[in-house]
Structures are given as C-alpha cells and as structure tokens.
Design a protein around this motif. Structure first.
Motif, short mmCIF file in Angstrom:
data_model
loop_
_atom_site.label_atom_id
_atom_site.label_comp_id
_atom_site.label_asym_id
_atom_site.label_seq_id
_atom_site.Cartn_x
_atom_site.Cartn_y
_atom_site.Cartn_z
N VAL A 174 0.84 -1.20 0.00
CA VAL A 174 0.00 0.00 0.00
C VAL A 174 0.87 1.25 0.00
O VAL A 174 0.61 2.22 -0.73
CB VAL A 174 -0.95 0.00 1.22
CG1 VAL A 174 -1.69 1.33 1.32
CG2 VAL A 174 -1.93 -1.14 1.13
N ASP A 175 1.94 1.22 0.79
CA ASP A 175 2.84 2.36 0.87
C ASP A 175 3.46 2.67 -0.49
O ASP A 175 3.49 3.83 -0.92
CB ASP A 175 3.94 2.09 1.90
CG ASP A 175 4.89 3.26 2.05
OD1 ASP A 175 4.64 4.12 2.91
OD2 ASP A 175 5.88 3.33 1.29
N GLN A 176 3.95 1.64 -1.16
CA GLN A 176 4.61 1.86 -2.45
C GLN A 176 3.63 2.41 -3.48
O GLN A 176 3.97 3.31 -4.27
CB GLN A 176 5.22 0.56 -2.97
CG GLN A 176 6.03 0.71 -4.25
CD GLN A 176 7.15 1.72 -4.11
OE1 GLN A 176 7.92 1.67 -3.15
NE2 GLN A 176 7.25 2.65 -5.04
N MET A 177 2.40 1.91 -3.48
CA MET A 177 1.40 2.39 -4.43
C MET A 177 1.04 3.84 -4.15
O MET A 177 0.98 4.67 -5.07
CB MET A 177 0.15 1.51 -4.38
CG MET A 177 -0.90 1.88 -5.42
SD MET A 177 -2.36 0.79 -5.35
CE MET A 177 -1.62 -0.77 -5.85
N LEU A 178 0.81 4.16 -2.87
CA LEU A 178 0.43 5.53 -2.52
C LEU A 178 1.60 6.48 -2.76
O LEU A 178 1.41 7.59 -3.30
CB LEU A 178 -0.01 5.59 -1.06
CG LEU A 178 -0.58 6.92 -0.57
CD1 LEU A 178 -1.80 7.33 -1.39
CD2 LEU A 178 -0.94 6.84 0.92
#
Length: 324
Positions: A174-178
């Motif tokens: 989720v962090d990488q996508m955001l």
C-alpha cells in the motif's frame, strides 16, 4: 472518532463566544456558505451529539459534500459547521427530515436563517514561500518528529509510523502504491491505494480516512496543484466509508479544515507556533487528530522524498490491529 477539538484547545484559535455572536447571529463556514446557492436540499438528521448535529442531504454535484453540522455556539468550529446560538432549542430527533432552501434551514417548527449569517473562513492558506519550499517543509517535518518524540504516550498509529523495524508486506504494498501515486500525481495509483485505506478502522471517521485527510493537508501546503492528489483520492473513497466521514474528506480535498490545521500550515515557517497547533490537533476525538497528523507527516516525506526518513503507511495500526 470526532473531528472537533476539545474545549481545552479552543482558546488558542477562537475568539470569545460573546464577540463571535452579536445579537445571536449564526455563523457559517466559508465552505458551506459557497453552497448556499438557492438549491432545494432535503435534510435528514444523521446523528445527534452534545455539541453537534449532523445533517445529511443527497448530492450528485462534485462541489457538494452532502453533509452539514449544526454546531453549538462556543463549540469548536469546522469546515461543515453552521453555528447556532441555542442548539438545545431545536426540536430534533434521529432520521428527522427537513429542508435547506432559499437561504434557510427548516427542521420541524424551527427555522434557521443563514442567508445573512456571518462567514468564518475555513480555507487553508499556506505561507508565502517562493523559494526553497522543500527545505521549509522538511524542516517542519523534522520539528514534528522531535515534538512527537517528546510525547509521553504516542498513539499506536504514530508509534508504528516512526518504527524503523521491518514492515508487513501488505503495508509495504500500500505504501509503495500511494507513494508512487503522490510522486507522479498518478490517479490510478492514488485510487488503488485509497481502496485499502478508505473506511479502514472504527468510529465516525475511520482512522484510514483521517490519514488520507492529513495527506490532503500536506498536498495543500506543498503543491501548486493539490487537486491532482486530493480529487483522485476523494473519488476513490466515495462509497467506501460513511457519509459523514466522506463529507470531511470532501472538505479536506477542497482545502478546508479546522483552525488548528489552518494555523499549522499558515505558520509553517514559524517554529514557535508548532507546539500550540499540534497540541490542539492531537486532542481531536479518541485518535482522529493523531491519525490525521500521521497522514500529514507521511505526506511531507513522500512529497519531498525526505533524504533520511522513509516512513511506511501504518496499515495495521490504522485498522485497529497490532502487528505480529
């Protein structure tokens, strides 16, 4: 999780009730005032609390949050607020219906004239910094980190954000996508990450929504075009959280916030104001203020690619669970 600061923080940012209410005149946020355009809206009482009554109305317009908050005179004021002199005098009950038309709110036998209400500005206004903006905001980030490190009992969300240990693969994803969505202003990536955060957690405004609202505040403080981040997030959150929480996200996505947030962003270049702003912010509800501050800090280091700190979205703490 309520989004209003407690009475302890109110004195920092509000004038006295007496000076705000000559002859008991109502006050309306600048965000709501812009919507007072004569449209006919059917209101429904969505929730009744001591200082606030939430009124929901159907809306298909992009500029309309679909919610207003009747606010007791002297209570904390937000971007969805219509402040009234005597909230207890209104004959209100859950699911009661009324109307908003021709500059007036009609609920049962009570009528609130708002066409001539005094407007309270709720728009975020960043400091006039034309050069070296990244240095200003990374300096603020470092000051926030030091302020949090002095807290006696930081929240689970902030503790997980500051944890340098290994992160769960789901949180990393989720962090990488955001992060990629923020850095590239990519609507698809922003929407994909929002699907994992919107509605995450418990309460009137779930922690995941508060985190996203904090990210929106970072965007308004830092970017020339904050809508490139805020609007894809807002649209992706539609239907994935409560009407009330989405309305607050809507206000944040259009650059409107409570007084402590406006003060924090407006005085980002004035370190002496930081503690007072943050003290007021973290008093919001059970955890909403800390969750939003967490999203703001994450947004600062993601937007400016902090050279020494890389925080991961605290997915587990936002959901209310603990990492194992």
């Amino acid at each position: 999780m309520k989004l209003w600061p407690t009475g302890q923080a109110r004195g920092l940012f509000r004038t006295s009730t007496a000076s705000m209410h000559p002859q008991g005149s109502p006050h309306i946020s600048s965000f709501l005032a812009a919507l007072n355009d004569g449209s006919d809206r059917v209101l429904t009482v969505n929730g009744i609390f001591r200082n606030h009554v939430y009124l929901h109305y159907p809306s298909n317009r992009a500029c309309d949050p679909g919610m207003m908050v009747l606010t007791r005179a002297g209570a904390a004021f937000g971007p969805l607020s219509l402040e009234v002199a005597d909230l207890d005098a209104l004959p209100l009950f859950p699911r009661q219906q009324g109307s908003w038309r021709d500059g007036a709110i009609q609920m049962g036998s009570a009528s609130l004239e708002i066409a001539s209400a005094m407007i309270v500005d709720t728009a975020v206004c960043r400091p006039d910094v034309r050069e070296d903006r990244p240095r200003l905001w990374l300096s603020l980030f470092d000051q926030l980190s030091r302020w949090i490190s002095c807290a006696e009992t930081p929240s689970t969300v902030i503790a997980e954000l500051l944890d340098d240990g290994p992160s769960d693969p789901a949180a990393m994803a989720v962090d990488q996508m955001l992060r990629s969505g923020v850095r590239r202003c990519d609507p698809a990536l922003l929407a994909g990450a929002t699907l994992s955060l919107a509605g995450l957690g418990q309460g009137l405004t779930p922690s995941g929504d508060d985190f996203l609202a904090g990210l929106m505040m970072a965007a308004f403080g830092n970017l020339d075009d904050p809508s490139s981040i805020c609007l894809p997030v807002l649209e992706a959150a539609r239907g994935r959280t409560s009407d009330l929480s989405w309305a607050f996200l809507h206000a944040a996505a259009h650059g409107h916030a409570t007084a402590p947030w406006r003060a924090l962003i407006r005085t980002a270049d004035a370190p002496f104001a930081l503690a007072a702003c943050c003290d007021a912010i973290v008093r919001y509800g059970a955890s909403s203020g800390e969750d939003m501050l967490c999203g703001f800090m994450w947004g600062l280091q993601a937007i400016h690619d902090h050279p020494h700190r890389r925080f991961i979205v605290p997915l587990h703490a936002l959901s209310g669970s603990s990492r194992v």
